[in-house]
Design a protein around this motif. Structure first.
Motif, PDB file in Angstrom:
ATOM      1  N   SER A   1       0.828  -1.213   0.000  1.00  0.00           N
ATOM      2  CA  SER A   1       0.000   0.000   0.000  1.00  0.00           C
ATOM      3  C   SER A   1       0.855   1.253   0.000  1.00  0.00           C
ATOM      4  CB  SER A   1      -0.906   0.029   1.228  1.00  0.00           C
ATOM      5  OG  SER A   1      -1.873  -0.958   1.130  1.00  0.00           O
ATOM      6  N   ASN A   2       2.053   1.157   0.574  1.00  0.00           N
ATOM      7  CA  ASN A   2       2.929   2.324   0.648  1.00  0.00           C
ATOM      8  C   ASN A   2       4.030   2.280  -0.392  1.00  0.00           C
ATOM      9  OD1 ASN A   2       1.667   3.670   2.714  1.00  0.00           O
ATOM     10  ND2 ASN A   2       2.677   2.429   4.276  1.00  0.00           N
ATOM     11  N   ARG A   3       3.812   1.521  -1.429  1.00  0.00           N
ATOM     12  CA  ARG A   3       4.850   1.312  -2.429  1.00  0.00           C
ATOM     13  C   ARG A   3       5.228   2.620  -3.114  1.00  0.00           C
ATOM     14  NH1 ARG A   3       6.656  -2.881  -4.845  1.00  0.00           N
ATOM     15  NH2 ARG A   3       5.249  -4.347  -3.862  1.00  0.00           N
ATOM     16  N   THR A   4       6.528   2.885  -3.198  1.00  0.00           N
ATOM     17  CA  THR A   4       6.975   4.070  -3.928  1.00  0.00           C
ATOM     18  C   THR A   4       7.811   3.706  -5.145  1.00  0.00           C
ATOM     19  OG1 THR A   4       8.956   4.273  -2.577  1.00  0.00           O
ATOM     20  CG2 THR A   4       7.019   5.502  -1.849  1.00  0.00           C
TER      21      THR A   4
END
Lengths: 308, 445
Positions: A295-298
């Motif tokens: 969900s916090n993939r950058t």
């Protein structure tokens, strides 16, 4: 065609239904495994009601078949009509009435424990909100979109200062929420509390293995809870597979479906998800952290694309 | 005695009726083959109006009423149309072209050639490449490489066709035109693949040609699109989704080859113009033109696959303090005239965003960031890709040249692009807005 033919046909078919129902629990065609803390109460009620129904089924159908065989071949016999017989009518009104009232009394504690949100509110007010794993399940045509709160916030769930009946305020949206479609995750022994909502029409949340079923109604947030007493998940690298008993044996009865049981449109039959019950809290947190990392993939998922 | 004699034949009659009914019902499931399209079925030649470019002169005032897309509403009789439709009719012949003007002979040619190249719904295929034209675009590109690279082989497409028919057809339509029976009744209307434009992509090509990567299509099918009627199809197996991705790519190939050539004909009053790819041809035949476009599409889809956006590393820490500082800088970029100027379309952070037509002729509004629903995904990477590359078809431009950090900013570990992303990620939450306002003097409410 012999005059007794219909009597025999009815008799055989009805007897076959009786036998089929009677043996089904022993053949694995009955209820799903006892994986929920509700299994005892719900299954007892199920079999109690089944027993009552079976008694009257045998009684009435045996009478029917006996009558068919006994009287069908006599064309001279006149029927006797009982229409307007008050004694008989009282009898077949009072007996079911008493039975239904009895069943209502027997089930009332189970109903209160499972369905009545006041018992939840009381636990929260006693500062035991942290006992529950909380999630918000937003249904729509045709999926369950589930919002998991970050584990960092578990402590705030038992906050007594939050409004008493306002379940939504206990779990407001946060930046670090994890969104997952169709997959409900929890762990063995954990009380799990879901806030059920719908974005469009009425839907339903039904997990047979957990003995829990609740409709979602437009405009309302409805709490429901369950507590798994068995796990069904095994970790294999970075994926979690369901359908495994705790001893690691694969068993198709341990694939636990989440299905919609409220007709909601053309794709209703395809609106389904799965319940993953991890063996321990650590396993659950490992899964949640993996989901949160996604969900916090950058950066793009390089490995995932390469291995597929 | 009399009554008894009457009974016997009537019992027999009832038994006969019951037996006939039962037999009939038991045979019903055998009717037709529910698994696949009928083998004799062909794709129809396009008959709905073509939108040439983004319609910017005419502006809608509302979302269109359900039952018709704005483009289909153009053909409705007078009493049924809205004010917006009357306005949109001014674009006919300028930006919107009606295939009804096509000669019947041309339509026959289309039906024949497209079936030759792309097969039928039951037996889809991609064939009829001109290797010389492919070579002109890219030395190393061969038909076999295109088929293998985009998984457009017949076996995969045949599987995809079955799943598409079962799962997607009722909204996205037979030809992928977004006009299935339920498609008219949902807003936003389902995607029309035939323009070859996809909104949510992660490929770093120039804005005019950016195609989705297989990964993008797979992600959308897996997670659905929040805020629209596209649900998740995560219950399909991984292979099924792979087949679907191939079939959607195929429909897009077929649709866009048809769309581009037809647009050419309608714009040039019956004549086709060459793309300068076939040797010694000034006025190509329809077949040559379709082949040219097939080559161009193969090249672009292939190139998209090989050119994903490479985001700059996320320069900040995990803490809320870092996040809010970044978001506060993002607020400046969002509002500044020169840099981002996002506010000019996302008016009042999207709460007063204006309506406009997109390249499919349906009605869109820039996102309202306060509601926390991001259609292309709410992961930071998804938001970053959209700021980086823009959103095709709706007028959201790309910011890769304006917002990526220069050397000075890189040295200071500041990244304006990630700042904007973080600002967008903070906006839906009242708690974070309050903190931005108090701690960072950000003027939002």
């Amino acid at each position: 065609m012999g005059q007794r033919f219909w009597g025999w046909l009815f008799g055989i078919v009805l007897f076959a239904i009786f036998v089929f129902t009677a043996v089904s629990p022993y053949m694995g065609w009955g209820l799903p495994p006892k994986a929920s803390s509700f299994s005892g109460e719900i299954d007892f009620l199920f079999y109690l009601i089944l027993g009552v129904v079976a008694f009257f089924y045998v009684l009435t159908e045996a009478l029917l078949v006996w009558n068919m065989c006994r009287f069908a071949h006599d064309p001279n016999r006149k029927s006797r009509f009982v229409h307007g017989n008050h004694r008989l009518e009282m009898l077949w009104t009072v007996i079911p009435g008493v039975l239904l009232f009895g069943l209502a009394v027997v089930q009332i504690n189970a109903w209160a424990a499972i369905k009545y949100p006041t018992s939840l509110v009381q636990q929260f007010d006693a500062g035991r909100g942290e006992d529950y794993l909380q999630m918000e399940i937003t249904t729509r045509q045709w999926e369950y979109r589930i919002r998991y709160a970050s584990p960092d916030r578990m402590a705030s769930w038992s906050d007594k200062s939050k409004a008493k009946h306002d379940f939504e305020q206990r779990l407001p949206p946060q930046r670090d929420d994890v969104f997952v479609v169709n997959d409900v995750h929890t762990w063995k022994g954990q009380k799990t509390l879901c806030y059920l909502r719908t974005r469009d029409v009425g839907h339903s949340f039904f997990v047979p293995a957990m003995r829990v079923k609740q409709d979602a109604l437009p405009g309302r947030t409805i709490p429901l809870w369950f507590q798994p007493i068995e796990s069904n998940t095994r970790r294999s690298g970075d994926v979690w597979l369901d359908g495994y008993r705790e001893d690691g044996v694969q068993d198709s009865r341990f694939v636990w479906d989440l299905v919609c049981t409220q007709y909601c449109g053309t794709r209703h039959s395809l609106m389904r998800g799965k319940l993953y019950v991890h063996p321990t809290k650590e396993d659950y947190l490992a899964w949640l952290n993996a989901a949160r990392a996604d969900s916090n993939r950058t950066q793009p998922e390089k490995q995932a694309a390469a291995t597929e | 005695m009399h009554a008894g004699r009457m009974q016997s034949p009537s019992v027999r009659r009832i038994a006969l009726v019951v037996a006939a009914l039962g037999l009939g019902l038991s045979l019903l499931p055998g009717c037709g083959n529910p698994d696949r399209y009928d083998a004799s079925m062909t794709f129809p030649v396009r008959s709905d109006p073509l939108v040439a470019t983004l319609i910017s002169q005419t502006v809608p005032t509302h979302f269109n009423p359900p039952g018709h897309t704005p483009i289909d509403a153009l053909k409705l009789p007078a009493p049924e149309v809205t004010h917006d439709t009357v306005e949109l009719r001014n674009e006919l012949g300028k930006n919107i072209f009606d295939p009804a003007e096509l000669q019947p002979q041309r339509r026959g040619e289309y039906a024949q050639l497209l079936t030759e190249m792309f097969g039928t719904p039951a037996q889809p295929k991609v064939s009829g490449f001109d290797p010389a034209v492919l070579k002109k675009l890219d030395e190393n590109l061969t038909p076999e490489k295109v088929i293998a690279g985009l998984k457009l082989d017949e076996a995969t497409l045949a599987e995809g066709s079955k799943i598409y028919r079962h799962q997607c057809l009722h909204c996205h339509g037979l030809e992928g035109n977004g006009r299935g029976p339920t498609g008219f009744w949902v807003n936003p209307h389902p995607r029309d693949y035939r323009q070859g434009i996809y909104k949510f992509t992660s490929s770093g090509q120039a804005l005019g040609e950016r195609k989705p990567r297989r990964e993008d299509l797979r992600h959308i099918i897996m997670t659905g699109i929040e805020g629209t009627s596209m649900p998740s199809f995560g219950m399909l197996s991984s292979t099924d989704i792979d087949h679907l991705v191939s079939y959607v790519t195929y429909l897009s190939f077929r649709g866009e080859a048809e769309y581009q050539t037809m647009l050419d004909i309608l714009k040039n009053k019956g004549e086709l113009s060459a793309l300068q790819l076939t040797e010694n041809v000034e006025k190509p035949t329809l077949k040559q033109s379709l082949q040219e476009w097939l080559a161009v599409l193969s090249f672009r889809w292939q190139a998209a696959e090989a050119a994903p956006i490479q985001p700059d590393p996320y320069p900040y820490g995990e803490s809320e303090k870092d996040f809010l500082e970044s978001a506060a800088r993002g607020f400046q970029v969002f509002n500044s005239e020169g840099q981002g100027s996002c506010i000019s379309c996302h008016k009042n952070y999207g709460r007063e965003a204006p309506y406009s037509y997109d390249e499919w002729g349906t009605i869109v509004r820039p996102r309202n960031f306060y509601d926390g629903i991001h259609r292309g995904g709410k992961r930071p990477i998804d938001l970053y890709n959209r700021v980086w590359g823009g959103i095709k078809g709706v007028g959201m431009t790309s910011y890769d040249t304006t917002l990526r950090p220069n050397d000075d900013q890189k040295a200071k570990k500041v990244d304006p692009m990630w700042d904007v992303v973080n600002f967008i990620r903070a906006l839906p939450y009242p708690e974070l807005r309050a903190k931005l306002k108090e701690q960072h003097k950000v003027n939002i409410d």
